[in-house]
Scaffold this motif. Structure first.
Motif, PDB file in Angstrom:
ATOM      1  N   THR A   1       0.938  -0.516  -0.290  1.00 16.85           N
ATOM      2  CA  THR A   1      -0.102  -0.001   0.122  1.00 16.85           C
ATOM      3  C   THR A   1       0.938   1.318   0.174  1.00 16.85           C
ATOM      4  O   THR A   1       1.551   0.921   0.029  1.00 16.85           O
TER       5      THR A   1
ATOM      6  N   SER B   1       1.693   5.186   1.169  1.00 19.53           N
ATOM      7  CA  SER B   1       2.720   6.137   2.343  1.00 19.53           C
ATOM      8  C   SER B   1       1.337   7.322   2.328  1.00 19.53           C
ATOM      9  O   SER B   1       2.006   7.767   3.297  1.00 19.53           O
TER      10      SER B   1
ATOM     11  N   TYR C   1      -4.131   7.615   2.593  1.00 17.02           N
ATOM     12  CA  TYR C   1      -4.045   6.966   2.594  1.00 17.02           C
ATOM     13  C   TYR C   1      -4.101   5.414   4.584  1.00 17.02           C
ATOM     14  O   TYR C   1      -3.793   4.603   4.857  1.00 17.02           O
ATOM     15  N   GLU C   2      -3.340   7.062   5.555  1.00 15.41           N
ATOM     16  CA  GLU C   2      -3.660   6.402   6.857  1.00 15.41           C
ATOM     17  C   GLU C   2      -4.692   6.566   7.566  1.00 15.41           C
ATOM     18  O   GLU C   2      -4.333   4.302   8.549  1.00 15.41           O
TER      19      GLU C   2
ATOM     20  N   THR D   1      -6.322   3.077   5.281  1.00 19.82           N
ATOM     21  CA  THR D   1      -5.940   2.335   4.937  1.00 19.82           C
ATOM     22  C   THR D   1      -5.056   1.683   5.716  1.00 19.82           C
ATOM     23  O   THR D   1      -4.948  -0.018   6.355  1.00 19.82           O
ATOM     24  N   ARG D   2      -3.623   2.198   6.267  1.00 25.46           N
ATOM     25  CA  ARG D   2      -3.137   1.685   7.366  1.00 25.46           C
ATOM     26  C   ARG D   2      -3.117   1.047   8.793  1.00 25.46           C
ATOM     27  O   ARG D   2      -2.913   0.425   9.145  1.00 25.46           O
TER      28      ARG D   2
ATOM     29  N   TYR E   1      -5.625  -2.745   8.528  1.00 31.64           N
ATOM     30  CA  TYR E   1      -4.524  -3.159   8.268  1.00 31.64           C
ATOM     31  C   TYR E   1      -3.844  -3.777   9.405  1.00 31.64           C
ATOM     32  O   TYR E   1      -3.859  -5.112  10.205  1.00 31.64           O
TER      33      TYR E   1
ATOM     34  N   THR F   1       4.696  -3.793   9.095  1.00 35.06           N
ATOM     35  CA  THR F   1       5.338  -3.092   8.301  1.00 35.06           C
ATOM     36  C   THR F   1       6.393  -3.686   7.864  1.00 35.06           C
ATOM     37  O   THR F   1       7.290  -3.154   8.782  1.00 35.06           O
TER      38      THR F   1
ATOM     39  N   LEU G   1       4.434   0.677   1.301  1.00 30.50           N
ATOM     40  CA  LEU G   1       4.636  -0.271   2.585  1.00 30.50           C
ATOM     41  C   LEU G   1       4.922  -1.374   1.820  1.00 30.50           C
ATOM     42  O   LEU G   1       3.158  -2.190   1.004  1.00 30.50           O
TER      43      LEU G   1
ATOM     44  N   MET H   1       3.449  -4.932   3.693  1.00 30.35           N
ATOM     45  CA  MET H   1       2.735  -4.845   4.930  1.00 30.35           C
ATOM     46  C   MET H   1       2.280  -6.937   4.923  1.00 30.35           C
ATOM     47  O   MET H   1       2.537  -7.115   3.722  1.00 30.35           O
TER      48      MET H   1
END
Ligand code: COA
Length: 146
Positions: free
Chosen positions: A101, A103, A107-108, A110-111, A114, A121, A136, A138
């Motif tokens: 994904t 950075s 996409y905060e 989304t991260r 996950y 990560t 990233l 993961m």
């Protein structure tokens, strides 16, 4: 396609690639190497996940794409889709699930999603997608001994 096209995080060029994966799966699921699960609410599609075994590996799988309709986010649909995919991967002998994904600040969410689903990560490759937009990688070990 409605969901993909109205997901603000996705660039038009990414939607094209996501569509190619869906088309390939719909043409010939077995030959495509992809699996797709969908979520529905009152017969309306609310989300999907596309995953598949990583070629030339033993038990390593990639989550290639997932999206939940913007108005349906935060209701557990994404978590349910991901868990279902992980169950199917484990049933097929999978050990490791990988997600790539972005950075970018957009996409905060989304991260965080996950990380909340047990992914860690492993790698950040700065400026991979474009200047300032890193990749990233993961990973989640689906079995503790895997
Ligand atoms: C990432 C994505 C798939 C997650 O889907 P989702 O359906 O929103 O996910 P969930 O509802 O299962 O979980 C999201 C959050 O809602 C919370 N949640 C779960 N069930 C909930 C419920 N019943 N009510 C309210 N919140 C809930 C979760 O705790 C989670 O919290 P977090 O933000 O702290 O992680 C979705 O946000 C999305 O489509 N994003 C844009 C596309 C994208 O980034 N795709 C991945 C590309 S790599």
């Amino acid at each position: 396609m409605r969901i993909l096209k109205t997901t603000p995080e996705f660039k038009p060029s990414e939607v094209v690639v996501a569509e190619e994966l869906i088309d390939s799966y719909l043409d010939d699921a077995a030959a495509s190497g992809y699996s797709i699960l969908i979520a529905e609410s009152d017969s309306v599609l609310t989300g999907y996940i596309c995953y598949g075994q990583t070629p030339l590996t033993e038990g390593t799988w990639d989550i290639y794409w997932m999206a939940v309709a913007q108005e349906k986010r935060g209701q557990g649909i994404g978590g349910t889709l991901l868990k279902k995919a992980e169950e199917k991967i484990e049933e097929a002998g999978g050990r490791l699930a990988f997600i790539e994904t972005s950075s970018l600040p957009s996409y905060e969410n989304t991260r965080r999603f996950y990380l909340g689903q047990g992914y860690e990560t492993l790698v950040l490759i700065p400026d991979f997608y474009s200047p300032g937009d890193g990749k990233l990688i993961m990973q989640k070990r689906l079995r503790p001994d895997s």
